[in-house]
Scaffold this active site. Structure first.
Site, PDB file in Angstrom:
ATOM      1  N   SER A 197       0.836  -1.200   0.000  1.00 40.11           N
ATOM      2  CA  SER A 197       0.000   0.000   0.000  1.00 40.11           C
ATOM      3  C   SER A 197       0.869   1.247   0.000  1.00 40.11           C
ATOM      4  O   SER A 197       1.659   1.465   0.920  1.00 40.11           O
ATOM      5  CB  SER A 197      -0.904   0.010   1.234  1.00 40.11           C
ATOM      6  OG  SER A 197      -1.536   1.273   1.369  1.00 40.11           O
ATOM      7  N   HIS A 223      -1.339  -1.277  -4.184  1.00 39.59           N
ATOM      8  CA  HIS A 223      -2.596  -0.858  -3.562  1.00 39.59           C
ATOM      9  C   HIS A 223      -2.590   0.653  -3.375  1.00 39.59           C
ATOM     10  O   HIS A 223      -1.685   1.210  -2.740  1.00 39.59           O
ATOM     11  CB  HIS A 223      -2.759  -1.559  -2.210  1.00 39.59           C
ATOM     12  CG  HIS A 223      -4.129  -1.424  -1.626  1.00 39.59           C
ATOM     13  ND1 HIS A 223      -5.205  -2.198  -2.034  1.00 39.59           N
ATOM     14  CD2 HIS A 223      -4.608  -0.609  -0.661  1.00 39.59           C
ATOM     15  CE1 HIS A 223      -6.265  -1.879  -1.341  1.00 39.59           C
ATOM     16  NE2 HIS A 223      -5.940  -0.904  -0.499  1.00 39.59           N
ATOM     17  N   ASP A 269      -4.699   3.805  -1.983  1.00 44.58           N
ATOM     18  CA  ASP A 269      -5.802   4.247  -1.128  1.00 44.58           C
ATOM     19  C   ASP A 269      -6.200   5.672  -1.469  1.00 44.58           C
ATOM     20  O   ASP A 269      -5.413   6.611  -1.287  1.00 44.58           O
ATOM     21  CB  ASP A 269      -5.400   4.167   0.343  1.00 44.58           C
ATOM     22  CG  ASP A 269      -5.293   2.733   0.832  1.00 44.58           C
ATOM     23  OD1 ASP A 269      -6.242   1.970   0.612  1.00 44.58           O
ATOM     24  OD2 ASP A 269      -4.260   2.381   1.432  1.00 44.58           O
ATOM     25  N   MET A 304      -8.574   8.634  -0.422  1.00 47.90           N
ATOM     26  CA  MET A 304      -9.386   9.096   0.706  1.00 47.90           C
ATOM     27  C   MET A 304      -9.784  10.549   0.512  1.00 47.90           C
ATOM     28  O   MET A 304      -8.964  11.363   0.071  1.00 47.90           O
ATOM     29  CB  MET A 304      -8.597   8.946   2.014  1.00 47.90           C
ATOM     30  CG  MET A 304      -8.074   7.552   2.277  1.00 47.90           C
ATOM     31  SD  MET A 304      -7.201   7.498   3.859  1.00 47.90           S
ATOM     32  CE  MET A 304      -6.442   5.868   3.761  1.00 47.90           C
ATOM     33  N   HIS A 310      -8.386   1.538  -4.250  1.00 46.73           N
ATOM     34  CA  HIS A 310      -9.365   1.372  -3.171  1.00 46.73           C
ATOM     35  C   HIS A 310      -9.986   2.735  -2.874  1.00 46.73           C
ATOM     36  O   HIS A 310      -9.339   3.612  -2.300  1.00 46.73           O
ATOM     37  CB  HIS A 310      -8.620   0.807  -1.950  1.00 46.73           C
ATOM     38  CG  HIS A 310      -9.466   0.623  -0.741  1.00 46.73           C
ATOM     39  ND1 HIS A 310      -8.922   0.331   0.494  1.00 46.73           N
ATOM     40  CD2 HIS A 310     -10.797   0.673  -0.544  1.00 46.73           C
ATOM     41  CE1 HIS A 310      -9.881   0.210   1.385  1.00 46.73           C
ATOM     42  NE2 HIS A 310     -11.034   0.434   0.775  1.00 46.73           N
ATOM     43  N   MET A 356     -11.993   5.071  -0.879  1.00 47.43           N
ATOM     44  CA  MET A 356     -12.593   5.359   0.431  1.00 47.43           C
ATOM     45  C   MET A 356     -13.153   6.770   0.362  1.00 47.43           C
ATOM     46  O   MET A 356     -12.658   7.702   1.006  1.00 47.43           O
ATOM     47  CB  MET A 356     -11.553   5.192   1.537  1.00 47.43           C
ATOM     48  CG  MET A 356     -11.197   3.739   1.793  1.00 47.43           C
ATOM     49  SD  MET A 356      -9.934   3.532   3.050  1.00 47.43           S
ATOM     50  CE  MET A 356      -8.473   3.557   2.000  1.00 47.43           C
ATOM     51  N   MET A 389     -11.600  -5.139   5.609  1.00 49.18           N
ATOM     52  CA  MET A 389     -10.748  -4.231   6.376  1.00 49.18           C
ATOM     53  C   MET A 389     -10.520  -4.824   7.763  1.00 49.18           C
ATOM     54  O   MET A 389     -11.466  -5.107   8.489  1.00 49.18           O
ATOM     55  CB  MET A 389     -11.397  -2.854   6.502  1.00 49.18           C
ATOM     56  CG  MET A 389     -11.546  -2.097   5.188  1.00 49.18           C
ATOM     57  SD  MET A 389      -9.968  -1.749   4.367  1.00 49.18           S
ATOM     58  CE  MET A 389      -9.121  -0.772   5.610  1.00 49.18           C
ATOM     59  N   PHE A 447      -6.158   5.456   8.138  1.00 47.42           N
ATOM     60  CA  PHE A 447      -4.768   5.718   8.489  1.00 47.42           C
ATOM     61  C   PHE A 447      -3.941   4.443   8.412  1.00 47.42           C
ATOM     62  O   PHE A 447      -4.422   3.358   8.731  1.00 47.42           O
ATOM     63  CB  PHE A 447      -4.660   6.308   9.905  1.00 47.42           C
ATOM     64  CG  PHE A 447      -5.391   7.609  10.068  1.00 47.42           C
ATOM     65  CD1 PHE A 447      -4.789   8.805   9.699  1.00 47.42           C
ATOM     66  CD2 PHE A 447      -6.686   7.636  10.556  1.00 47.42           C
ATOM     67  CE1 PHE A 447      -5.468  10.007   9.831  1.00 47.42           C
ATOM     68  CE2 PHE A 447      -7.379   8.835  10.694  1.00 47.42           C
ATOM     69  CZ  PHE A 447      -6.765  10.027  10.329  1.00 47.42           C
ATOM     70  N   GLY A 479      -0.494   2.078   9.472  1.00 48.86           N
ATOM     71  CA  GLY A 479       0.228   1.782  10.695  1.00 48.86           C
ATOM     72  C   GLY A 479      -0.610   1.283  11.853  1.00 48.86           C
ATOM     73  O   GLY A 479      -0.121   1.190  12.978  1.00 48.86           O
ATOM     74  N   ASP A 514      -6.854  -6.097   4.340  1.00 46.17           N
ATOM     75  CA  ASP A 514      -6.105  -4.838   4.410  1.00 46.17           C
ATOM     76  C   ASP A 514      -6.144  -4.306   5.836  1.00 46.17           C
ATOM     77  O   ASP A 514      -7.203  -4.018   6.374  1.00 46.17           O
ATOM     78  CB  ASP A 514      -6.739  -3.825   3.456  1.00 46.17           C
ATOM     79  CG  ASP A 514      -6.016  -2.483   3.438  1.00 46.17           C
ATOM     80  OD1 ASP A 514      -4.994  -2.342   4.123  1.00 46.17           O
ATOM     81  OD2 ASP A 514      -6.483  -1.578   2.724  1.00 46.17           O
ATOM     82  N   GLY A 515      -4.947  -4.186   6.441  1.00 42.28           N
ATOM     83  CA  GLY A 515      -4.860  -3.567   7.760  1.00 42.28           C
ATOM     84  C   GLY A 515      -4.023  -4.361   8.737  1.00 42.28           C
ATOM     85  O   GLY A 515      -4.395  -5.467   9.118  1.00 42.28           O
ATOM     86  N   SER A 536       2.962  -0.124   5.907  1.00 40.92           N
ATOM     87  CA  SER A 536       4.144   0.254   6.677  1.00 40.92           C
ATOM     88  C   SER A 536       5.111  -0.904   6.863  1.00 40.92           C
ATOM     89  O   SER A 536       6.334  -0.705   6.868  1.00 40.92           O
ATOM     90  CB  SER A 536       3.728   0.821   8.040  1.00 40.92           C
ATOM     91  OG  SER A 536       2.916  -0.099   8.746  1.00 40.92           O
TER      92      SER A 536
END
Length: 218
Positions: free
Chosen positions: A7, A30, A32, A34, A63, A65, A134, A140, A142, A172-173, A195
């Site tokens: 990501s 990936h 993101d 937002m 993705h 969001m 998710m 966010f 990390g 993801d996460g 991360s």
């Protein structure tokens, strides 16, 4: 085969093209998107996706969001997205949104936030190419993997198997050397990791290590 999707949320945005080159063995990138409304953060938009498309041959896993994603499906497709994933919670007419993604000649994905039950995708799962679970609350990078999501991954895997179709199950996460194996055991076959990969001195080696961990699960 387990796919690894770094990501770029955790990449060096001042040197994004170079960051992507450092994960050259990735299966997907990936991305993101937002908007500061659907999630409490603002990231990147169409120009960056377009620039990424010019910088890498790795497919872009975009993705969204964002609120009212229908307005931007065609634009993100034209910018170079290979996969476009939208949130159940963000689309009032999910069937129509998924159809718009397919009409734009992209693979279609649908995402579920941690508190959203899997029943919300029951009537569209036959239409999608990917389901994204998710395992953190979106917004966010990390964050830590939410272990209560493991039964949810298993439930979606069962739903996919009942369709008889080749639908990817993405998680993801909080994916790292420990949680990658947990997610794969539960049924995931696409792992998004931000991360853990990009904060490493050798991002591509982190990808290879994740592959070895996933291979050991089977």
């Amino acid at each position: 085969m387990i796919k690894i999707a770094p990501s770029i949320l955790s990449a060096d945005f001042a040197n994004l093209a170079e960051s992507v080159k450092k994960v050259g063995s990735a299966d997907l990138i990936h991305v993101d998107i937002m908007d500061g409304h659907f999630v409490p953060n603002i990231t990147i938009g169409l120009p960056v996706v377009n620039s990424l498309k010019q910088s890498t041959c790795i497919p872009l896993d975009v993705h969204l969001m964002i609120e009212k994603p229908d307005r931007y499906i065609q634009a993100f497709a034209e910018a170079g997205s290979s996969i476009i994933t939208v949130h159940v919670e963000a689309s009032h007419h999910l069937h129509r949104t998924i159809k718009a993604i397919r009409d734009a000649r992209c693979l279609s994905g649908v995402a579920l936030c941690p508190a959203t039950p899997v029943v919300m995708i029951e009537h569209v799962i036959d239409m999608v190419d990917l389901v994204l679970i998710m395992t953190v609350n979106p917004g966010f990078g990390g964050q830590s993997f939410i272990p209560e999501m493991v039964p949810k991954i298993k439930k979606v895997k069962e739903m996919i198997q009942k369709t008889g179709k080749d639908i990817a199950l993405e998680v993801d996460g909080g994916i790292n050397d420990t949680t990658a194996a947990v997610a794969v055991k539960a049924g995931a076959n696409v792992l998004v990791s931000g991360s853990h990969i990009f904060k490493s001195d050798v991002p591509d080696e982190k990808i290879q290590h994740l592959r070895r961990i996933c291979a050991s699960v089977f």
